[in-house]
Motif scaffolding. Sequence first.
Motif, PDB file in Angstrom:
ATOM      1  N   ARG A 171       4.241  23.418 -84.699  1.00  0.00           N
ATOM      2  CA  ARG A 171       4.481  22.713 -83.432  1.00  0.00           C
ATOM      3  C   ARG A 171       4.512  23.691 -82.242  1.00  0.00           C
ATOM      4  O   ARG A 171       4.045  23.383 -81.157  1.00  0.00           O
ATOM      5  CB  ARG A 171       5.795  21.934 -83.493  1.00  0.00           C
ATOM      6  N   THR A 172       5.081  24.871 -82.483  1.00  0.00           N
ATOM      7  CA  THR A 172       5.121  25.890 -81.435  1.00  0.00           C
ATOM      8  C   THR A 172       3.706  26.309 -81.053  1.00  0.00           C
ATOM      9  O   THR A 172       3.372  26.412 -79.864  1.00  0.00           O
ATOM     10  CB  THR A 172       5.936  27.115 -81.908  1.00  0.00           C
ATOM     11  N   GLN A 191       0.971  24.568 -81.516  1.00  0.00           N
ATOM     12  CA  GLN A 191       0.338  23.440 -80.842  1.00  0.00           C
ATOM     13  C   GLN A 191       0.758  23.377 -79.378  1.00  0.00           C
ATOM     14  O   GLN A 191      -0.080  23.182 -78.499  1.00  0.00           O
ATOM     15  CB  GLN A 191       0.711  22.118 -81.522  1.00  0.00           C
ATOM     16  N   ARG A 192       2.040  23.554 -79.142  1.00  0.00           N
ATOM     17  CA  ARG A 192       2.553  23.481 -77.779  1.00  0.00           C
ATOM     18  C   ARG A 192       1.971  24.584 -76.909  1.00  0.00           C
ATOM     19  O   ARG A 192       1.803  24.413 -75.704  1.00  0.00           O
ATOM     20  CB  ARG A 192       4.086  23.562 -77.805  1.00  0.00           C
ATOM     21  N   TYR A 212       6.714  17.512 -93.712  1.00  0.00           N
ATOM     22  CA  TYR A 212       5.827  17.044 -92.658  1.00  0.00           C
ATOM     23  C   TYR A 212       4.838  16.081 -93.278  1.00  0.00           C
ATOM     24  O   TYR A 212       4.351  16.296 -94.383  1.00  0.00           O
ATOM     25  CB  TYR A 212       5.085  18.242 -92.044  1.00  0.00           C
ATOM     26  N   HIS A 256      -4.186  25.149 -81.348  1.00  0.00           N
ATOM     27  CA  HIS A 256      -4.264  24.121 -82.379  1.00  0.00           C
ATOM     28  C   HIS A 256      -4.900  24.614 -83.675  1.00  0.00           C
ATOM     29  O   HIS A 256      -4.466  24.221 -84.760  1.00  0.00           O
ATOM     30  CB  HIS A 256      -4.992  22.897 -81.834  1.00  0.00           C
ATOM     31  N   LEU A 308       1.214  23.888 -90.440  1.00  0.00           N
ATOM     32  CA  LEU A 308       1.419  22.448 -90.611  1.00  0.00           C
ATOM     33  C   LEU A 308       1.007  22.003 -92.009  1.00  0.00           C
ATOM     34  O   LEU A 308       1.676  21.153 -92.612  1.00  0.00           O
ATOM     35  CB  LEU A 308       0.655  21.670 -89.541  1.00  0.00           C
TER      36      LEU A 308
END
Length: 139
Positions: free
Chosen positions: A100-101, A103-104, A124, A108, A115
């Motif tokens: 998520r970090t 991605q943020r 997940y 990606h 992920l």
Amino acid sequence: MNTMTPFTLRLSFAQGLFDRGDFREAALALADLVEEIEGGTSETAATTAEDHVLHGTDDLRLLLARAYFHSAQLGRAEATLNRITAESPTDGYAHLLLGRTLQRAGRHDEAARPLALAEILGDYERPQAYAAPARHEAG
């Protein structure tokens, strides 16, 4: 029996900051606690070592990474999470937060691996495509 020590009081304060959404201040307080445990340079090293048994460094580092993530300190979150996942490769939540970090941060492609690991470890579930056609069984 009173189990509150200066360390546990500071931890409680840091958790309170986190709980009320003051993530930047929580990160500062948590970073001090993690450094104290890992560095062992404080005057209260013996007390801190006893508290370490009660508050695992991994838990503190994970909370620190979450505070970094929520306060958009993505580089620090990534570094902390990389260390956690290297030392605890089966921590699915750490892999999820690392993904998520990334991605943020707009990375990606790099996020895909952590992920996928989080999914394998059960922390997940990959979201279904929004426009995926419904499957109908012929009867």
